[in-house]
Motif scaffolding. Structure first.
Motif, PDB file in Angstrom:
ATOM      1  N   MET A   1     -23.852  52.345  -0.296  1.00  0.00           N
ATOM      2  CA  MET A   1     -24.120  51.146  -1.071  1.00  0.00           C
ATOM      3  C   MET A   1     -22.837  50.365  -1.355  1.00  0.00           C
ATOM      4  O   MET A   1     -22.802  49.128  -1.269  1.00  0.00           O
ATOM      5  N   GLN A   2     -21.765  51.085  -1.699  1.00  0.00           N
ATOM      6  CA  GLN A   2     -20.503  50.404  -1.967  1.00  0.00           C
ATOM      7  C   GLN A   2     -19.974  49.697  -0.718  1.00  0.00           C
ATOM      8  O   GLN A   2     -19.497  48.563  -0.788  1.00  0.00           O
ATOM      9  N   HIS A   3     -20.054  50.365   0.436  1.00  0.00           N
ATOM     10  CA  HIS A   3     -19.596  49.731   1.680  1.00  0.00           C
ATOM     11  C   HIS A   3     -20.427  48.502   2.001  1.00  0.00           C
ATOM     12  O   HIS A   3     -19.897  47.455   2.399  1.00  0.00           O
ATOM     13  N   LYS A   4     -21.740  48.587   1.799  1.00  0.00           N
ATOM     14  CA  LYS A   4     -22.618  47.451   2.071  1.00  0.00           C
ATOM     15  C   LYS A   4     -22.311  46.280   1.135  1.00  0.00           C
ATOM     16  O   LYS A   4     -22.279  45.113   1.547  1.00  0.00           O
ATOM     17  N   VAL A   5     -22.079  46.590  -0.148  1.00  0.00           N
ATOM     18  CA  VAL A   5     -21.763  45.535  -1.124  1.00  0.00           C
ATOM     19  C   VAL A   5     -20.450  44.842  -0.761  1.00  0.00           C
ATOM     20  O   VAL A   5     -20.324  43.614  -0.829  1.00  0.00           O
ATOM     21  N   GLU A   6     -19.448  45.624  -0.336  1.00  0.00           N
ATOM     22  CA  GLU A   6     -18.174  45.023   0.052  1.00  0.00           C
ATOM     23  C   GLU A   6     -18.341  44.112   1.270  1.00  0.00           C
ATOM     24  O   GLU A   6     -17.778  43.015   1.330  1.00  0.00           O
ATOM     25  N   GLU A   7     -19.135  44.562   2.254  1.00  0.00           N
ATOM     26  CA  GLU A   7     -19.354  43.725   3.430  1.00  0.00           C
ATOM     27  C   GLU A   7     -20.074  42.425   3.058  1.00  0.00           C
ATOM     28  O   GLU A   7     -19.727  41.334   3.523  1.00  0.00           O
ATOM     29  N   LEU A   8     -21.102  42.531   2.202  1.00  0.00           N
ATOM     30  CA  LEU A   8     -21.828  41.328   1.787  1.00  0.00           C
ATOM     31  C   LEU A   8     -20.931  40.368   1.022  1.00  0.00           C
ATOM     32  O   LEU A   8     -20.989  39.148   1.204  1.00  0.00           O
ATOM     33  N   GLU A   9     -20.087  40.902   0.132  1.00  0.00           N
ATOM     34  CA  GLU A   9     -19.173  40.036  -0.616  1.00  0.00           C
ATOM     35  C   GLU A   9     -18.196  39.328   0.311  1.00  0.00           C
ATOM     36  O   GLU A   9     -17.912  38.137   0.158  1.00  0.00           O
ATOM     37  N   THR A  10     -17.676  40.068   1.319  1.00  0.00           N
ATOM     38  CA  THR A  10     -16.750  39.448   2.262  1.00  0.00           C
ATOM     39  C   THR A  10     -17.431  38.342   3.058  1.00  0.00           C
ATOM     40  O   THR A  10     -16.897  37.239   3.224  1.00  0.00           O
ATOM     41  N   GLY A  11     -18.634  38.618   3.564  1.00  0.00           N
ATOM     42  CA  GLY A  11     -19.361  37.581   4.313  1.00  0.00           C
ATOM     43  C   GLY A  11     -19.690  36.377   3.463  1.00  0.00           C
ATOM     44  O   GLY A  11     -19.596  35.220   3.909  1.00  0.00           O
ATOM     45  N   MET A  12     -20.070  36.605   2.201  1.00  0.00           N
ATOM     46  CA  MET A  12     -20.394  35.492   1.311  1.00  0.00           C
ATOM     47  C   MET A  12     -19.162  34.624   1.045  1.00  0.00           C
ATOM     48  O   MET A  12     -19.240  33.400   1.015  1.00  0.00           O
ATOM     49  N   THR A  13     -18.012  35.297   0.858  1.00  0.00           N
ATOM     50  CA  THR A  13     -16.780  34.544   0.600  1.00  0.00           C
ATOM     51  C   THR A  13     -16.409  33.665   1.801  1.00  0.00           C
ATOM     52  O   THR A  13     -16.037  32.492   1.652  1.00  0.00           O
ATOM     53  N   LYS A  14     -16.521  34.236   3.021  1.00  0.00           N
ATOM     54  CA  LYS A  14     -16.203  33.453   4.223  1.00  0.00           C
ATOM     55  C   LYS A  14     -17.149  32.256   4.364  1.00  0.00           C
ATOM     56  O   LYS A  14     -16.733  31.141   4.687  1.00  0.00           O
ATOM     57  N   ALA A  15     -18.453  32.512   4.142  1.00  0.00           N
ATOM     58  CA  ALA A  15     -19.420  31.413   4.269  1.00  0.00           C
ATOM     59  C   ALA A  15     -19.142  30.314   3.246  1.00  0.00           C
ATOM     60  O   ALA A  15     -19.221  29.115   3.550  1.00  0.00           O
ATOM     61  N   GLU A  16     -18.817  30.713   2.005  1.00  0.00           N
ATOM     62  CA  GLU A  16     -18.512  29.717   0.984  1.00  0.00           C
ATOM     63  C   GLU A  16     -17.269  28.908   1.341  1.00  0.00           C
ATOM     64  O   GLU A  16     -17.221  27.685   1.120  1.00  0.00           O
ATOM     65  N   ASN A  17     -16.256  29.570   1.919  1.00  0.00           N
ATOM     66  CA  ASN A  17     -15.038  28.853   2.304  1.00  0.00           C
ATOM     67  C   ASN A  17     -15.334  27.834   3.405  1.00  0.00           C
ATOM     68  O   ASN A  17     -14.854  26.684   3.367  1.00  0.00           O
ATOM     69  N   ARG A  18     -16.118  28.270   4.410  1.00  0.00           N
ATOM     70  CA  ARG A  18     -16.456  27.320   5.489  1.00  0.00           C
ATOM     71  C   ARG A  18     -17.272  26.142   4.944  1.00  0.00           C
ATOM     72  O   ARG A  18     -17.055  24.986   5.309  1.00  0.00           O
ATOM     73  N   LEU A  19     -18.234  26.441   4.085  1.00  0.00           N
ATOM     74  CA  LEU A  19     -19.061  25.368   3.524  1.00  0.00           C
ATOM     75  C   LEU A  19     -18.219  24.406   2.688  1.00  0.00           C
ATOM     76  O   LEU A  19     -18.402  23.179   2.743  1.00  0.00           O
ATOM     77  N   ALA A  20     -17.284  24.937   1.910  1.00  0.00           N
ATOM     78  CA  ALA A  20     -16.429  24.085   1.084  1.00  0.00           C
ATOM     79  C   ALA A  20     -15.554  23.174   1.952  1.00  0.00           C
ATOM     80  O   ALA A  20     -15.372  21.994   1.646  1.00  0.00           O
ATOM     81  N   SER A  21     -15.008  23.737   3.066  1.00  0.00           N
ATOM     82  CA  SER A  21     -14.177  22.908   3.948  1.00  0.00           C
ATOM     83  C   SER A  21     -14.988  21.793   4.594  1.00  0.00           C
ATOM     84  O   SER A  21     -14.534  20.647   4.692  1.00  0.00           O
ATOM     85  N   GLN A  22     -16.224  22.106   5.007  1.00  0.00           N
ATOM     86  CA  GLN A  22     -17.061  21.072   5.617  1.00  0.00           C
ATOM     87  C   GLN A  22     -17.450  19.998   4.598  1.00  0.00           C
ATOM     88  O   GLN A  22     -17.471  18.799   4.902  1.00  0.00           O
ATOM     89  N   ILE A  23     -17.789  20.417   3.393  1.00  0.00           N
ATOM     90  CA  ILE A  23     -18.127  19.437   2.351  1.00  0.00           C
ATOM     91  C   ILE A  23     -16.930  18.536   2.045  1.00  0.00           C
ATOM     92  O   ILE A  23     -17.066  17.320   1.866  1.00  0.00           O
TER      93      ILE A  23
END
Length: 769
Positions: free
Chosen positions: A447-469
């Motif tokens: 569960m901890q490994h899965k949560v870390e992976e999800l947090e990392t993916g969410m952070t990357k997606a938010e960064n890309r979305l912010a740059s495009q906006i």
């Protein structure tokens, strides 16, 4: 019971009584008790700098009353929720007896206990916890050395009172939290000479801390001195010798009881760093101060949530390494004491007010505290039971000559049965606990490994979305700027300015004769017509530029909508893939468990068939040998009987008459009858063996049929497993195609934005011209 059995039976009775009493009283003696946090407030004396800066005639803004209330003389408030209040005249001994003295007895009683000091930088935290610098044995020593001294004295007294039956040992570890990382202060890296940095902050990483077993106060003080010297210090505005990390000292007390059970309780001492203002004179100190303030901010959030007792909201322990390592002290099974240290100086009024509010928030925390559970040592229990069994066997052997009574033998049997049942229960309990712990650890790690992976993916997606906006907003701003410029260019002010500029240039370049020739009305009209024509052409160009920019903006908006739809589709596909992956993983694990069970059943069935085959062959061979021997004996007996019957009387000196009566030798009739009976019995046994062989062959065929069924089920399970893997692979390929499409669309969007940016810059340059 006889006197010679007294020693062994008394030992066995004592062991059984202690184990049964522990099992019966475990639910009542270890009930959790709801308790709060002990909060103590200490105002330190003014130092030399504060005495010099104190205004003449102006006293401190805080007053400590005998009733334990801190009064705010500046704003008129008060703080009343402290368990104890120590003014400027409190000695180090009084501070220890008020805060940590009860914790030592609680640790020896089987409870976990912890204490941490909180306050602004220079508030006296390290002085209260450790004492005067370098003095761990004198009058000014702090809480930690005094607690270790009382702990060792109490452990020696406990061992002496139990006559050595209770063995007590103490181990110590010391680490620091610096810039959100853990460093072992008792372990140096041979290659660099620095303290070893831990690879994480979980329990498995904290288990790698180096622990030293100490037997007295001097050894413990040496270990603490070494760790304290290796901590990080710096000269700060509020404290010339300011520690730049959070120090955590752990003392583990291990008690071993006569029934081989072991109880381990822990005592924590935490020296927190104080908050300071950010001064960006040095990047290193700036980063340190930022990390420290963030740690203390997260600690305040956790304390506020725990004080409100909102079970629906989980405290944010993971936001900081400090709160994650102190989660057991803050909200776990641990009796906690908080020492808030304050300065009475008027320049530290705001920091002291925040410290008092922090201590007031700590009083709202309520937890359930229970004693540490005893853990039985199976190996030592088995050795003790084996020794008692040997002694019992020796006593029994010695008493056999005297003839033990029936009551004694019954008691021995009962004790043996009780011992066997107890061993079985202990083994089952240990196996069940071990399996449950392994399963829970594996599930938690996954569960901890899965949560870390999800947090990392969410952070990357938010960064890309912010740059495009940001890129889209920049383009919109540029388009709006160009539109405003076009609107302004259409006004009369521009035309007047152009007209004035032309008149000045003509006046400067043309000769007076030329000016006189242009003075006629037709020349002026012609010039005005040319200017109007140029204006109309410019307006046409501007309208065309506006249409082009509007088209660019609409295309950008359509591309943004396309990107957003692709993002939503990718997110939905990713969620579907994650759900499918979890489902496929569960199915795969289920099929693997089932296949392992089928393989185990098949192996057991095969082993059983082999044993039955071997037994049948052995029995058949034995019966064949018996039958052959019986047939040979019968044939010999018949031959001898026939020979004796045909021989005349007196021939050979046998002394037989015509009727075959025995006149001079043993009768052969009875022997012949017995041999024939034996032959009949052997033949009957042969028939029984053949029937048994037929039954075994039937069982064998049934077993083979079951084995065939198991093989078919195993093949079906493997086919289902292959199908699950195929589905998983297809889902991964689909996810890869979607990701590739998303990346391609994103690259196209970037190229289009770049193209539109170039066109907008070009149009802007033309409009400026």
């Amino acid at each position: 019971i006889n006197a010679e059995y007294g020693g062994c039976h008394s030992a066995l009775h004592a062991l059984l009584r202690s184990l049964m009493a522990d099992a019966e009283n475990d639910s009542t003696a270890n009930r959790p008790v709801i308790t709060g946090v002990n909060v103590v407030c200490r105002f330190r004396p003014l130092n030399g700098v504060e005495v010099e800066t104190q205004h003449a005639g102006a006293g401190p803004p805080w007053a400590c009353t005998p009733t334990g209330v801190v009064e705010d003389k500046k704003k008129g408030g008060s703080y009343r929720r402290f368990d104890a209040l120590l003014d400027q005249g409190a000695t180090q001994k009084r501070v220890y007896e008020t805060t940590a003295r009860p914790m030592v007895n609680e640790v020896l009683d089987g409870f976990n206990a912890g204490m941490f000091a909180y306050g602004q930088s220079g508030g006296g935290k390290t002085y209260s916890m450790l004492g005067k610098e370098g003095d761990l044995t004198g009058e000014y020593r702090g809480i930690m050395p005094r607690a270790m001294s009382d702990l060792f004295y109490a452990t020696k007294r406990m061992t002496a009172e139990s006559n050595g039956a209770v063995e007590v040992s103490t181990c110590i570890s010391f680490f620091e939290i610096y810039k959100d990382e853990l460093y072992d202060l008792l372990h140096l890296d041979p290659s660099t000479g620095n303290t070893v940095k831990l690879s994480g902050r979980e329990n498995r990483h904290l288990a790698t801390l180096k622990e030293y077993v100490v037997e007295n106060e001097d050894e413990a003080n040496k270990v603490v001195t070494i760790g304290q010297e290796r901590r990080r210090y710096a000269c700060m505005p509020l404290n010339p010798v300011s520690s730049r990390s959070h120090g955590v000292l752990m003392l583990k007390v291990r008690k071993r009881y006569p029934d081989t059970s072991v109880a381990v309780s822990a005592l924590y001492f935490v020296d927190l760093m104080g908050s300071e203002a950010l001064v960006q004179d040095n990047q290193g100190s700036f980063d340190e101060t930022t990390t420290i303030n963030l740690d203390l901010l997260t600690l305040g959030k956790v304390i506020n949530l725990l004080g409100k007792n909102k079970k629906s909201v989980a405290p944010p322990y993971r936001d900081s390494t400090l709160t994650w390592c102190l989660r057991e002290v803050l909200g776990g099974n641990c009796k906690a004491t908080v020492l808030v240290t304050c300065s009475p100086h008027q320049m530290q009024y705001t920091a002291t007010q925040n410290t008092l509010e922090f201590g007031d928030s700590c009083k709202g925390i309520q937890r359930r505290i229970a004693q540490v559970e005893k853990k039985l040592n199976m190996k030592e229990l088995e050795a003790m039971v084996m020794q008692l069994r040997q002694e019992l066997a020796m006593k029994t052997l010695e008493a056999e000559t005297a003839g033990p009574s029936a009551a004694t033998q019954d008691m021995i049997d009962q004790l043996e049965m009780a011992r066997e049942s107890l061993e079985a229960q202990l083994k089952q309990s240990e196996a069940l606990a071990l399996s449950q712990r392994e399963q829970s650890e594996e599930a938690l790690q996954g569960m901890q490994h899965k949560v870390e992976e999800l947090e990392t993916g969410m952070t990357k997606a938010e960064n890309r979305l912010a740059s495009q906006i940001l890129a889209a907003s920049t383009l919109n701003e540029q388009v709006e700027t160009l539109q405003k410029a076009l609107q302004e260019a259409q006004g009369e002010e521009v035309l007047n300015a152009v007209k004035t500029k032309l008149e000045k240039e003509l006046a400067a370049t043309l000769t007076p004769a030329m000016l006189a020739g242009m003075a006629g009305p037709n020349s002026v009209e012609t010039m005005m017509e040319e200017i109007l024509a140029d204006r109309e052409a410019t307006a046409i160009k501007l309208s065309h530029s506006e249409s082009v920019l509007t088209q660019c903006q609409s295309e950008i908006e359509s591309k943004n909508q396309l990107i957003a739809s692709l993002k939503e589709k990718a997110q939905r596909i990713q969620e579907t893939y994650e759900r499918a992956g979890l489902r496929h993983h569960a199915q795969l694990e289920q099929e693997q468990h089932r296949r392992e069970g089928l393989e185990l059943q098949l192996a057991e069935l095969k082993a059983q068939m082999d044993r039955e085959h071997a037994q049948a062959r052995a029995e058949r061979e034995a019966m064949r040998q018996t039958l052959l021997a019986a047939e040979h004996d019968a044939e010999d007996a018949e031959d001898r009987a026939e020979f004796l019957t045909l021989t005349p009387k007196g021939a050979g000196g046998l002394g037989l008459d015509v009727a075959g009566e025995d006149l001079g030798a043993p009768s052969m009739t009875d022997a012949l009858t017995r041999l024939r009976d034996r032959l009949s019995e052997a033949r009957a046994e042969v028939v029984a063996v053949k029937e048994r062989e037929q039954a075994l062959e039937a069982d064998l065929s049934g077993a083979q049929e079951r084995a065939g069924n198991l093989r078919e089920e195993l093949a079906q399970s493997m086919a289902r497993e292959q199908l699950t893997l195929k589905h998983k692979k297809s889902a991964e390929e689909e996810m890869g195609r979607v990701s590739a499409g998303y990346k391609e669309a994103e690259s196209m969007h970037e190229k289009l934005v770049e193209q539109y940016q170039k066109e907008a810059d070009h149009l802007k340059a033309k409009h400026q011209e």
